[in-house]
Design an enzyme around this catalytic site. Structure first.
Site, mmCIF file in Angstrom:
data_model
loop_
_atom_site.group_PDB
_atom_site.id
_atom_site.type_symbol
_atom_site.label_atom_id
_atom_site.label_comp_id
_atom_site.label_asym_id
_atom_site.label_seq_id
_atom_site.Cartn_x
_atom_site.Cartn_y
_atom_site.Cartn_z
ATOM 1 N N SER A 176 62.064 69.576 35.482
ATOM 2 C CA SER A 176 60.972 68.597 35.402
ATOM 3 C C SER A 176 60.615 67.917 36.717
ATOM 4 C CB SER A 176 61.302 67.536 34.350
ATOM 5 O OG SER A 176 61.140 68.065 33.056
ATOM 6 N N LYS A 225 57.022 68.032 37.679
ATOM 7 C CA LYS A 225 56.006 67.066 37.236
ATOM 8 C C LYS A 225 55.545 66.146 38.358
ATOM 9 C CE LYS A 225 57.626 67.467 32.529
ATOM 10 N NZ LYS A 225 58.705 67.151 31.612
ATOM 11 N N SER A 275 58.626 61.930 31.131
ATOM 12 C CA SER A 275 58.767 63.371 31.320
ATOM 13 C C SER A 275 58.120 64.178 30.199
ATOM 14 C CB SER A 275 60.251 63.749 31.456
ATOM 15 O OG SER A 275 60.401 64.957 32.174
ATOM 16 N N LYS A 306 62.866 60.688 39.496
ATOM 17 C CA LYS A 306 62.472 61.646 38.451
ATOM 18 C C LYS A 306 63.661 62.534 38.146
ATOM 19 C CE LYS A 306 59.749 63.670 35.588
ATOM 20 N NZ LYS A 306 60.973 63.874 34.757
#
Length: 295
Positions: free
Chosen positions: A51, A54, A106, A214
């Site tokens: 992720s 992203k 997320s 993140k």
């Protein structure tokens, strides 16, 4: 074969501290202001980002569209697997809200909705995103096949590229705000709650000044983590890829932050010695004889 002579100034006033040994497969620490790499382990090795993808989707959307635009959620976006913000088919959501849900919670569904809105399909979005990452951000070893990071054998990047991406994105005030957000009130057609950042250090901040982060995980990537932190006027970016557990990812990120902030001070950065090998800038870290790449 290259021969190097290290100037005495490269070691003057340095603090004696051994570089951390990591279980994490790939990692990098970059000074946000200068771009100097302060630590690296396998930083140019091809890896799966999960992720952390992203971050790329978010900054692309911020720079290429109006955040006030309304996005209509498709059935394809609603039904994507993995972490979601529980969008409903036909629901209209602002692009800004989708970017927030993408970074803070997320949401894979938010990623697909963004991709379809901007490029018509996930496949077309991947082409547009890769062109942007190469031409605008300057990434050299990244190929993304989707907007969220669900596993694909061809969906790859490096710690060095992710650090460069994070550094680029943090120049944008909207990205910086969402990247550093601890929570967000979410009101949707099927879900009303307060979503919290998945980044444990951002929420706990154990004596560290964490400014953003993140997280990522799929089985093939292991645990991946992007973190920004600031202390005594110096802000750094830490990327760790393929940690075997969340505990390792977080503890080794903390270890890298402690090492960096204990070993070097912001005024030291401009004094580092730099030269070029094969077209890439490198620098002598003042407390070490290691050569570190500047991105």
């Amino acid at each position: 074969m290259f021969a190097f002579s290290i100037p005495a100034s490269a070691f003057s006033d340095s603090k004696e501290e051994e570089e951390p040994e990591l279980l994490t497969e790939s990692a990098i620490v970059v000074d946000k202001s200068s771009g100097l790499t302060l630590f690296e382990k396998n930083a140019e090795q091809e890896m799966y980002p999960a992720s952390l993808t992203k971050m790329a989707t978010a900054i692309y959307a911020i720079e290429n569209a109006d955040l006030d635009e309304k996005v209509t959620v498709s059935e394809n976006a609603r039904s994507v697997e993995g972490t979601r913000v529980y969008l409903e088919e036909g629901e209209e959501v602002s692009l800004e809200k989708l970017v927030q849900g993408l970074l803070i919670n997320s949401g894979n569904d938010a990623g697909v909705a963004i991709a379809e809105h901007l490029s018509g399909s996930e496949e077309s979005f991947a082409e547009d995103l890769n062109e942007y990452l190469e031409q605008e951000v300057g990434l050299e070893d990244t190929n993304f096949t989707n907007p969220h990071g669900l596993h694909d054998e061809d969906h790859v990047t490096t710690a060095a590229d992710l650090a460069k991406l994070t550094r680029y994105a943090l120049k944008d005030p909207d990205f910086k705000e969402y990247f550093g957000a601890e929570e967000l009130d979410w009101k949707g057609e099927s879900w009303e709650t307060t979503i919290l950042s998945h980044h444990r250090l951002l929420l706990e901040d154990k004596g560290l000044t964490i400014t953003g982060g993140k997280t990522g995980y799929v089985e093939k990537s292991g645990n991946t983590l992007a973190t920004s932190a600031k202390e005594d006027g110096m802000e750094v970016i830490v990327i760790t890829l393929k940690s075997d557990s969340q505990d390792i990812a977080y503890s080794e990120t903390e270890k890298l932050l402690d090492y960096t902030f204990d070993t070097i001070e912001a005024p030291d950065i401009p004094e580092m010695e730099a030269f070029s090998i094969k077209g890439k800038e490198r620098a002598f870290f003042k407390s070490s004889s290691l050569l570190n790449m500047v991105n």
